[in-house]
Enzyme design. Structure first.
Site, PDB file in Angstrom:
ATOM      1  CG  HIS A 143      -1.873  -1.121   1.309  1.00 54.37           C
ATOM      2  ND1 HIS A 143      -2.704  -1.485   0.270  1.00 54.37           N
ATOM      3  CD2 HIS A 143      -2.127  -2.005   2.306  1.00 54.37           C
ATOM      4  CE1 HIS A 143      -3.419  -2.558   0.633  1.00 54.37           C
ATOM      5  NE2 HIS A 143      -3.082  -2.882   1.864  1.00 54.37           N
TER       6      HIS A 143
HETATM    7 ZN   LIG Z   1      -3.870  -7.132   3.653  1.00 52.69          ZN
END
Ligand SMILES: [Zn+2]
Length: 386
Positions: A143
């Site tokens: 992320h």
């Molecule tokens: Zn995850």
């Protein structure tokens, strides 16, 4: 596709493990617990998966900041360095730091360098023939974006390693089986046809990062090289494995990567407190086994997993698949209840299929998405339907 007996490697698998990473603490209230990696190491030891022929354990070193600079903007790295030294100002919020997910953590810069160094070391050892597969359990920060932190991820070990592999002219596929969509990696390589990105994840309708639709196909030269497989809540082993096998093997075969970077997040497990899929260790083990057979060279990273002990079990099974070993428990029934959860008897879960309407919904949705890719993505990549 390469077979498991492929010659040219000294070992089947290398475990790239730094206890310093496992000891790094995000704080008591934070769900991300790097210590799972040490739990995994202990389980691997207990099940006879460390030592002996075919496997090697490697102590990694911190990456040079130059490696992170291949992926991240210099201004962002500067913020990360300052946060790590104990500075914080509200302007850092614009870089994603200072949120509940990504608090300002002392030492995070050194943590990121060591995590990236570990993943890059995995790539080195599979390229130089030390091992066909290498695993860094404290990696897979999918992320992290080029210019900001998100979702517990401050610096992209996977993104930086892929950049370095591309710099060396390697053909790379990135396969992400974490329950969360691999948004940072997708964004960074969205217009790039040199890396095939495949992410299977819980649908953005019900889970962070709330994107990752199948229609996000890539752009420009990268069109067709970004493959998302969003899955409905309560997707179980059977539905998941069917979707994986409908997409991943034929696309890898068509693309022909020299190296596969795989994010093996175990937060798809039905006990995970943050997600809503319903896999057991059996579905997880099946797809990791496929990846081990399909990848001519495999760089595996741990990713998410917020049920600490089940994550350790999933990664132990993943390591066993990489090492082509069967876990052997000489203490079966003696210590499991104390160390690894009262319900544990062996590493594998009993089958726990979803039933009724939820199962039909999950199956229909998975088949719809797989069909969509067969119609839209497969022709672009010259892939054959299975
Ligand atoms: Zn995850």
């Amino acid at each position: 596709m390469a077979e498991s007996t492929q010659p040219g490697f000294v070992h089947k698998a290398a475990l790239v493990y730094a206890d310093e990473l496992a000891r790094f603490d995000y704080g008591d209230q934070h769900p991300f617990k790097p210590m799972r990696a040490r739990n995994m190491l202990e389980l691997c030891g207990r099940y006879g998966l460390l030592g002996g022929d075919g496997v090697v354990q490697i102590e990694p070193a911190a990456a040079s900041p130059d490696l992170l600079a291949l992926f991240h903007e210099p201004e962002y790295l500067d913020v990360l360095r300052r946060v790590s030294g104990g500075q914080f100002d509200l302007a850092m919020l614009a870089r994603g730091i200072g949120t509940d997910d990504c608090p300002p953590l002392r030492g995070i810069w050194e943590f990121c360098l060591l995590a990236a160094g570990s993943t890059m070391r995995c790539a080195e050892v599979v390229l130089d023939g030390t091992a066909r597969r290498a695993f860094n359990p404290v990696g897979g920060f999918h992320h992290a974006f080029r210019d900001h932190a998100e979702g517990f991820c401050y610096a992209s070990d996977v993104g930086a390693t892929i950049e370095e592999l591309l710099r060396r002219g390697k053909r790379v596929a990135y396969v992400d089986i974490d329950a969360h969509h691999g948004n940072g990696v997708q964004d960074a390589f969205y217009k790039d046809d040199r890396v095939l990105k495949i992410s299977l994840h819980e649908s953005g309708a019900t889970l962070y990062p709330f994107g990752g639709a199948e229609t996000e196909l890539g752009e420009g030269k990268g069109e067709g090289f970004n493959v998302n497989v969003p899955l409905a809540e309560k997707t179980d082993d059977e539905v998941y494995v069917e979707a994986f096998r409908g997409i991943v093997p034929p696309l890898l075969e068509a693309f022909g990567p020299e190296i596969v970077v795989a994010e093996l997040g175990a937060d798809t497990h039905l006990s995970d407190p943050l997600t809503h899929l319903r896999l057991t260790t059996n579905g997880y083990e099946a797809v990791v086994g496929d990846l081990c057979r399909l990848a001519p060279r495999l760089v595996a990273v741990g990713g998410g997993g917020y049920d600490v002990f089940r994550t350790a079990r999933c990664w132990t099974l993943a390591w066993a698949a990489m090492a082509e070993r069967t876990p052997q428990d000489e203490y079966a029934g003696l210590v499991g209840g104390m160390m690894f959860g009262a319900e544990m008897d062996g590493l594998a879960d009993r089958p726990m299929p979803t039933r009724g309407e939820a199962k039909e919904k999950a199956r229909d949705e998975a088949r719809r998405v797989v069909e969509w890719h067969h119609a839209h993505t497969f022709p672009r990549l010259g892939a054959r339907r299975p």
